[in-house]
Design a protein around this motif. Structure first.
Motif, short mmCIF file in Angstrom:
data_model
loop_
_atom_site.label_atom_id
_atom_site.label_comp_id
_atom_site.label_asym_id
_atom_site.label_seq_id
_atom_site.Cartn_x
_atom_site.Cartn_y
_atom_site.Cartn_z
N GLU A 66 -3.82 1.60 -2.63
CA GLU A 66 -3.93 2.95 -2.07
C GLU A 66 -3.23 3.96 -2.99
O GLU A 66 -2.37 4.74 -2.58
N PRO A 76 0.83 -1.20 0.00
CA PRO A 76 0.00 0.00 0.00
C PRO A 76 0.87 1.25 0.00
O PRO A 76 1.87 1.32 0.71
N ASN A 85 -2.19 5.66 3.63
CA ASN A 85 -3.19 5.32 4.64
C ASN A 85 -2.71 4.22 5.59
O ASN A 85 -3.36 3.19 5.75
#
Length: 483
Positions: free
Chosen positions: A199, A138, A141
């Motif tokens: 993400e 990712p 976040n």
């Protein structure tokens, strides 16, 4: 049922062996178009090692459930036997969440998943079984407790820590450099084969392309994909609308099926993902039997150009509308019939360059009834998708099939030969995917008939010998009794 499965397996092996240039999974070459992907979360797959169950609570759907690297190793044959060649396992970094996305530190492997040595063992075992391993990385976040959050020189990187999430400015060149360094170092240290970036929101396309290029320089092959729409140079194209269209086409019968004819060589083919509602949820809303719906959908995707992508638990019709429901602990009391079907049709795909990357000619597409031709210089297949509520038939001319050919149905049908006018009539029951292999028409198999005749003759001789020996034994017994 067992006899039928046995006969199907024999037919698949014999027919494909004769006319198809065999290429095992390990020999398909370094192209993602030769692969099929099985996606899972480490924590939700299988708990093999209780020593790393630090904060496990299987009654809490948001807590860790105990799945680990060794658990994937223990159950890897389940994935391999279905014919999948890539295992995608979600983020493996130190994390606060079972899905691995609340990352704390890129320099550490999550201790509840296992040790770094166990992670290396997972990679090695995957390679030993002639498969590949992909991890998720990712780009944003993370946990608000991420290591970068407490470093004074990195405060300008952070745009928010709301709701326990650390959100970074992905347009910041220092952030981009740090992310690229982190994933490249991790990929250099551990010899996995692919990365699923996630993400992506806010990440410039130029940065994504630089990251993709840097990862591909680490080793070859290194597959880079994303389940988010992007203009970056990923190895395959993801489209949320395509996934929805596949889901809606197969959740019931007689539904529009234009998506089947619109797929491309570079498309990811899927009916759900780890972040979407489960396909089973939608088919259940239609009051349909999910295993049949899954069988038809997966059978179609495995015969189309593109890269098939299946979420763990699909083979047991795992249900769920929200993550707490759809990220269940894997239950290995599987539907054997569905497993065997996936295995058989994936076997055809693995053995056939034509099914994976040959030409596609759409012959018919009308509300769930789809017929298409997959062909190359070496072989030809006719694929019939009857995702309707009635038996369907189609007459194909010799211009499509060829002169004096025969079509071998590899699953449900017998051999189809041309009629007097030279056409080939294919009749397929409802909710069936059939793969017809086009071969040269054969007359009587003299060698086979002779062999069978000899076998029967030898069997009769055997029975006669046994009968005579039995008769002689009874005479000898009678003589002994008379004395």
């Amino acid at each position: 049922m067992k006899l039928k499965k046995w006969l199907v397996s024999i037919l698949l092996i014999s027919s494909l062996w004769i006319t198809t240039a065999y290429s095992a999974q390990a020999e398909t070459g370094s192209s993602i178009h030769n692969e099929s992907i099985y996606d899972l979360y480490v924590d939700r797959y299988f708990n093999s090692t209780v020593a790393n169950d630090y904060n496990v609570d299987i009654k809490d759907h948001l807590a860790f459930a105990g799945g680990d690297f060794i658990g994937i190793i223990d159950k890897m044959d389940h994935i391999r036997d279905m014919g999948f060649t890539i295992i995608s396992i979600g983020p493996v970094f130190s994390t606060e969440s079972y899905d691995g996305k609340a990352v704390l530190n890129f320099n550490e492997v999550e201790k509840q998943f296992g040790t770094s040595k166990e992670f290396e063992k997972l990679i090695k075992t995957t390679h030993d079984k002639e498969m590949k391993l992909m991890i998720e990385f990712p780009l944003n976040n993370y946990s608000a407790n991420h290591a970068w959050a407490s470093e004074a020189d990195k405060q300008d990187w952070i745009t928010s820590t709301d709701n326990g999430k650390l959100t970074l400015d992905l347009k910041n060149e220092e952030v981009q450099a740090a992310l690229k360094e982190s994933i490249v170092e991790f990929a250099t240290k551990y010899k996995f084969d692919g990365v699923k970036l996630s993400e992506l929101e806010g990440a410039p396309t130029d940065f994504l392309n630089e990251l993709i290029e840097a990862l591909k320089e680490v080793r070859d092959p290194m597959y880079i994909i994303a389940l988010e729409e992007s203009e970056a140079d990923f190895d395959v194209n993801y489209s949320e609308q395509r996934m929805i269209d596949f889901r809606d086409a197969f959740k019931n019968t007689d539904y529009p099926s234009e998506v089947i004819g619109a797929t491309d060589f570079n498309d990811l083919l899927m009916i759900d993902s780890l972040t979407s509602e489960r396909f089973t949820y939608h088919s259940a809303l239609e009051n349909m039997f999910p295993p049949t719906r899954i069988r038809t959908a997966i059978g179609t995707m495995l015969t189309l150009p593109g890269v098939p992508y299946m979420t763990y638990g699909t083979e047991i019709a795992m249900n769920g509308q929200i993550p707490e429901e759809s990220h269940q602990i894997m239950n290995f009391r599987v539907d054997e019939e569905l497993i065997e079907y996936i295995k058989d049709i994936n076997s055809i795909r693995a053995k056939s360059d034509t099914i994976r990357s040959g030409d596609t000619e759409l012959l018919k597409n009308e509300n769930g009834y789809v017929v298409y031709k997959r062909s190359s210089n070496d072989e030809t297949f006719i694929i019939v998708i009857n995702n309707t509520s009635a038996t369907q038939r189609i007459d194909l001319s010799s211009d499509i099939v060829g002169e004096d050919k025969e079509l071998k149905g590899l699953f449900e049908s017998d051999i189809v030969r041309p009629s007097d006018n030279g056409s080939y009539r294919l009749v397929i029951d409802r909710e069936i995917v059939e793969v017809f292999q086009v071969t040269e028409r054969k007359g009587l198999n003299t060698a086979y008939i002779v062999a069978m005749g000899i076998s029967y003759l030898l069997f009769i001789v055997f029975l006669v010998v046994v009968w005579k020996k039995g008769k002689q034994r009874r005479r000898d017994d009678d003589r002994k009794k008379a004395k």
